[in-house]
Motif scaffolding. Sequence first.
Motif, PDB file in Angstrom:
ATOM      1  N   GLY A 163       0.825  -1.208   0.000  1.00 14.07           N
ATOM      2  CA  GLY A 163       0.000   0.000   0.000  1.00 14.07           C
ATOM      3  C   GLY A 163       0.857   1.255   0.000  1.00 14.07           C
ATOM      4  N   GLU A 164       0.177   2.381  -0.203  1.00 12.67           N
ATOM      5  CA  GLU A 164       0.904   3.659  -0.227  1.00 12.67           C
ATOM      6  C   GLU A 164       1.741   3.835   1.047  1.00 12.67           C
ATOM      7  OE1 GLU A 164      -1.445   7.205   0.098  1.00 12.67           O
ATOM      8  OE2 GLU A 164       0.048   8.421  -0.931  1.00 12.67           O
ATOM      9  N   PHE A 180      -0.721   0.708  -4.169  1.00 15.94           N
ATOM     10  CA  PHE A 180      -0.322   2.040  -4.634  1.00 15.94           C
ATOM     11  C   PHE A 180       1.133   2.391  -4.286  1.00 15.94           C
ATOM     12  CE2 PHE A 180      -4.866   4.009  -4.837  1.00 15.94           C
ATOM     13  CZ  PHE A 180      -5.018   3.530  -6.121  1.00 15.94           C
ATOM     14  N   GLY A 181       1.715   1.689  -3.335  1.00 16.95           N
ATOM     15  CA  GLY A 181       3.106   1.987  -2.975  1.00 16.95           C
ATOM     16  C   GLY A 181       4.134   1.251  -3.819  1.00 16.95           C
ATOM     17  N   ILE A 234       4.894   1.212  -7.195  1.00 16.17           N
ATOM     18  CA  ILE A 234       5.687   1.967  -8.169  1.00 16.17           C
ATOM     19  C   ILE A 234       6.745   2.820  -7.461  1.00 16.17           C
ATOM     20  CG2 ILE A 234       3.813   3.708  -8.315  1.00 16.17           C
ATOM     21  CD1 ILE A 234       6.309   2.892 -11.117  1.00 16.17           C
ATOM     22  N   ALA A 235       6.378   3.360  -6.317  1.00 14.11           N
ATOM     23  CA  ALA A 235       7.334   4.198  -5.582  1.00 14.11           C
ATOM     24  C   ALA A 235       8.488   3.351  -5.041  1.00 14.11           C
ATOM     25  CB  ALA A 235       6.625   4.914  -4.431  1.00 14.11           C
ATOM     26  N   GLU A 293       4.190  10.537  -2.939  1.00 12.90           N
ATOM     27  CA  GLU A 293       3.649   9.430  -2.141  1.00 12.90           C
ATOM     28  C   GLU A 293       3.453   9.866  -0.685  1.00 12.90           C
ATOM     29  OE1 GLU A 293       6.229   6.103  -1.480  1.00 12.90           O
ATOM     30  OE2 GLU A 293       4.552   4.734  -1.153  1.00 12.90           O
ATOM     31  N   PHE A 300       3.154  10.406  -7.194  1.00 18.40           N
ATOM     32  CA  PHE A 300       2.718   9.038  -6.873  1.00 18.40           C
ATOM     33  C   PHE A 300       1.588   9.003  -5.833  1.00 18.40           C
ATOM     34  CE2 PHE A 300       6.904   6.720  -8.194  1.00 18.40           C
ATOM     35  CZ  PHE A 300       6.445   6.640  -9.501  1.00 18.40           C
TER      36      PHE A 300
END
Lengths: 319, 319
Positions: A38-39, A69-70, A72-73, B39, B69
């Motif tokens: 997750g983010e 969502f986390g 790609i980062a 993010e 992000f």
Amino acid sequence: MDFEITILGSGSATPMRGRNMSAQVVKINSEYLLIDCGEGTQYQLLKYRIPHSKINYICISHLHGDHFFGLIALLSTMNMLGRKNPLQVFGPPGLDDIITLQLRYSETILHFPVSFHVLLNDTVECIIDHEKWTVHTIPLSHRIRCNGFLIREKPKPKRLVRQGLPASLSLAQIALLKQGIDLVNENTGDTLYLANDYLLPAHRSRSYAYCSDTCYLPERFEQLHQVDVLYHESTFLEEMQIRAVETFHTTAAEAAKTALATKCSTLILGHFSSRYKELSPFLLEARALFPTTFLGTDGTTITIDERLDQDPYVHVQAH
Amino acid sequence: MDFEITILGSGSATPMRGRNMSAQVVKINSEYLLIDCGEGTQYQLLKYRIPHSKINYICISHLHGDHFFGLIALLSTMNMLGRKNPLQVFGPPGLDDIITLQLRYSETILHFPVSFHVLLNDTVECIIDHEKWTVHTIPLSHRIRCNGFLIREKPKPKRLVRQGLPASLSLAQIALLKQGIDLVNENTGDTLYLANDYLLPAHRSRSYAYCSDTCYLPERFEQLHQVDVLYHESTFLEEMQIRAVETFHTTAAEAAKTALATKCSTLILGHFSSRYKELSPFLLEARALFPTTFLGTDGTTITIDERLDQDPYVHVQAH
């Protein structure tokens, strides 16, 4: 040898302070698996001092944002910090597209190989077959395609008692005993040494199941039979069971019923709805059915001991 | 009337504890603009108690992950928490694709209207023309297409001194005076009341410029002339000026030179490379050239006073 889970996020859907989005790291021997991302997962890794450079496997349960969502980062950071080691990513169809599109628009080229493995969820699938452990999918039932993950150590060999070995034995003979093969006199056929006299029982083959997000799912009880630690989402309390059904989530009581039915040793609850500021009712509700239940709040670590003489052999430590 | 900036993230590229990724909120009167959305921005909004429900404009400078992000997660949360108000999002080509793809795979339908406005960066463009203020792009020079944003209040009317007004004046006559129109005797043409006798100077029309990410860019000095507050990236110290040029970033000294050339009142530094654990050298380096420089660390607020008699009229408060 380690078998340790660190919960990085215990929240669901919408954020609240102190509850990050779903993510957890399983450290098994020297390998690190990240389950969901997750983010803010990379911040949680920093906070709990888990080196992302050691993560070689990432398993994404489904494509609701609080579970990926986390990613790609994290990939971007791995890249900027010079990662070269290959990374394997497992997730539903579409994950590859989402990551690739963002890399393209930011004109980013990853300098390490990433393999995307597409997971459907119509059947149990062995997705990692490591020398010492495996990961299987756990097909769950949520609003969109979703898999849990079952990590299980392979059976271990019996352990040799080195102290009692006759000094005269060659290395080849010791190796035979270790494999459980008795030593015989080649000429007479007489048994010289019984392997079992020098072997102790094998260590425990530990297992961990991650079930999030899902509705209450008796179809999965058999696959999860006698898992050591069951992490099960409990987005709601039983008072909101209707809402849980509508949204394909689980209540704390249903998670406890699952734990009972599977005969697991320990139940960890997580993925709490942000409507609940206070989590003790989750523990009360689940423990009434399944006493060895714990909250998987952010930073909680769960260690599973491999020695058979340890009781309890699962230790849960809140942050 | 408020004109306040809250820095939500002061880091760059890779994360470190205490430095979130680029994001800041500009509160201007009752409107909230979010500039960049790295993010974890939604967590920072929670932390600094800024209601995301009040954000009606989001401006994304460029598509490097540390600047956007967090956008999909913020939109998802807005949606789950029942937002109905329209949202305007400004950003480079591709942002719409990235968001749409993720919504599609998660089977999410936004229940509030989002308008994506595509920003090129070949020219200065007025992207928001509010009744009381405007936002223009600041074309920057980075490795990929990137815009800064210049927020400027429109000129304000002079202020009427109500205490000194003759009691005999009608509302219509007062309105004329307020517009700077002298009152005359309709029959004789004689001036009865000079508007300037009842008017005080207008309040300050405040302005704020956000410049990140960019190399040192003298071409922009003219557009930024006499801006009240200049936020300028300073990814590096001057000792790494060659690296700054290579990566299209700026040093603290170059940010200070920009502040000097533009004759701004206050310079805020941000977007610090994670190689620098200690930030005081940034302040020292910039203040040697431009004394009213401050660090834009996470949680810093900058308020700009509209009253002309305030000195200083810009206040910077670290968290």
